[in-house]
Design a protein around this motif. Structure first.
Motif, PDB file in Angstrom:
ATOM      1  N   SER A   7     -14.032   3.826   6.062  1.00  0.00           N
ATOM      2  CA  SER A   7     -12.822   4.555   5.691  1.00  0.00           C
ATOM      3  C   SER A   7     -11.632   3.876   6.349  1.00  0.00           C
ATOM      4  O   SER A   7     -11.798   3.022   7.235  1.00  0.00           O
ATOM      5  CB  SER A   7     -12.908   6.026   6.116  1.00  0.00           C
ATOM      6  OG  SER A   7     -13.031   6.134   7.524  1.00  0.00           O
ATOM      7  N   GLY A   9      -9.005   2.267   4.674  1.00  0.00           N
ATOM      8  CA  GLY A   9      -8.285   1.270   3.901  1.00  0.00           C
ATOM      9  C   GLY A   9      -7.054   1.858   3.239  1.00  0.00           C
ATOM     10  O   GLY A   9      -6.826   3.069   3.259  1.00  0.00           O
ATOM     11  N   GLY A  10      -6.248   0.983   2.654  1.00  0.00           N
ATOM     12  CA  GLY A  10      -5.051   1.440   1.973  1.00  0.00           C
ATOM     13  C   GLY A  10      -4.102   0.308   1.696  1.00  0.00           C
ATOM     14  O   GLY A  10      -4.461  -0.865   1.798  1.00  0.00           O
ATOM     15  N   LEU A  11      -2.881   0.682   1.334  1.00  0.00           N
ATOM     16  CA  LEU A  11      -1.824  -0.276   1.027  1.00  0.00           C
ATOM     17  C   LEU A  11      -0.845  -0.319   2.195  1.00  0.00           C
ATOM     18  O   LEU A  11      -0.388   0.735   2.664  1.00  0.00           O
ATOM     19  CB  LEU A  11      -1.105   0.156  -0.248  1.00  0.00           C
ATOM     20  CG  LEU A  11       0.137  -0.637  -0.645  1.00  0.00           C
ATOM     21  CD1 LEU A  11      -0.227  -2.081  -0.961  1.00  0.00           C
ATOM     22  CD2 LEU A  11       0.820   0.016  -1.850  1.00  0.00           C
ATOM     23  N   LEU A  18      -3.423  -1.422  10.136  1.00  0.00           N
ATOM     24  CA  LEU A  18      -4.375  -0.444   9.639  1.00  0.00           C
ATOM     25  C   LEU A  18      -5.556  -0.413  10.596  1.00  0.00           C
ATOM     26  O   LEU A  18      -5.857  -1.423  11.244  1.00  0.00           O
ATOM     27  CB  LEU A  18      -4.893  -0.815   8.243  1.00  0.00           C
ATOM     28  CG  LEU A  18      -4.044  -0.513   7.012  1.00  0.00           C
ATOM     29  CD1 LEU A  18      -4.715  -1.081   5.774  1.00  0.00           C
ATOM     30  CD2 LEU A  18      -3.798   0.983   6.861  1.00  0.00           C
ATOM     31  N   THR A 118     -14.221  -0.629   1.695  1.00  0.00           N
ATOM     32  CA  THR A 118     -12.938   0.052   1.592  1.00  0.00           C
ATOM     33  C   THR A 118     -11.868  -0.991   1.293  1.00  0.00           C
ATOM     34  O   THR A 118     -11.866  -2.081   1.878  1.00  0.00           O
ATOM     35  CB  THR A 118     -12.620   0.837   2.882  1.00  0.00           C
ATOM     36  OG1 THR A 118     -11.418   1.583   2.719  1.00  0.00           O
ATOM     37  CG2 THR A 118     -12.479  -0.065   4.103  1.00  0.00           C
ATOM     38  N   GLN A 119     -10.977  -0.656   0.368  1.00  0.00           N
ATOM     39  CA  GLN A 119      -9.974  -1.621  -0.099  1.00  0.00           C
ATOM     40  C   GLN A 119      -8.794  -1.677   0.868  1.00  0.00           C
ATOM     41  O   GLN A 119      -8.240  -0.639   1.240  1.00  0.00           O
ATOM     42  CB  GLN A 119      -9.469  -1.231  -1.486  1.00  0.00           C
ATOM     43  CG  GLN A 119      -8.355  -2.108  -2.023  1.00  0.00           C
ATOM     44  CD  GLN A 119      -8.831  -3.494  -2.394  1.00  0.00           C
ATOM     45  OE1 GLN A 119      -9.850  -3.658  -3.059  1.00  0.00           O
ATOM     46  NE2 GLN A 119      -8.078  -4.520  -1.977  1.00  0.00           N
ATOM     47  N   VAL A 120      -8.417  -2.895   1.216  1.00  0.00           N
ATOM     48  CA  VAL A 120      -7.199  -3.130   1.995  1.00  0.00           C
ATOM     49  C   VAL A 120      -6.288  -4.025   1.157  1.00  0.00           C
ATOM     50  O   VAL A 120      -6.707  -5.103   0.726  1.00  0.00           O
ATOM     51  CB  VAL A 120      -7.515  -3.800   3.339  1.00  0.00           C
ATOM     52  CG1 VAL A 120      -6.228  -4.239   4.036  1.00  0.00           C
ATOM     53  CG2 VAL A 120      -8.319  -2.855   4.227  1.00  0.00           C
TER      54      VAL A 120
END
Length: 124
Positions: A7, A9-11, A18, A118-120
């Motif tokens: 968990s 991740g994000g923009l 992050l 999780t996308q970063v």
């Protein structure tokens, strides 16, 4: 059965930070090494950082040294990846992985257990 759930991740904009988390369950991890890999679109999965659960020894890819820090919280069975000074080239899906062989490794084949990722995304 070992389970790993990532968990965090994000923009984020370039230069930002992050913190990723990897919650581990299913067994005692005292003899395990846990690590982070990442995979950008169209590229191979690459090693980012690893930590020995018991000794807290760490290893980093050259591309993230001085910017990323891997750590673990034994009480929470969680491994963290603190990512600072992020760059657009850090954009990728980040995966948590674990191995019971008790040694640090940057080789994908050494790790038996993987999370879903999780996308970063780092914008310029």
């Amino acid at each position: 059965q070992v389970q790993l759930v990532e968990s965090g991740g994000g923009l984020v904009q370039a230069g930002g930070s992050l913190r990723l988390s990897c919650a581990a369950s299913g067994r005692t991890f005292s003899n395990y090494a846990l690590c982070w890999f990442r995979q950008a679109p169209g590229k191979e999965r690459q090693f980012v950082a690893a930590i020995l659960w018991r000794a807290t020894s760490t290893s980093y890819a050259d591309s993230v040294k001085g910017r990323f820090t891997i750590s673990r919280d034994g009480a929470k069975n969680t491994v963290y990846l603190q990512m600072n000074s992020l760059k657009p080239e850090d954009t990728a899906v980040y995966y948590c992985a674990a191995t019971g062989n008790g040694r640090l490794s940057a080789r994908i084949g050494e790790y038996e257990y993987w999370g879903q990722g999780t996308q970063v995304t780092v914008s310029s």
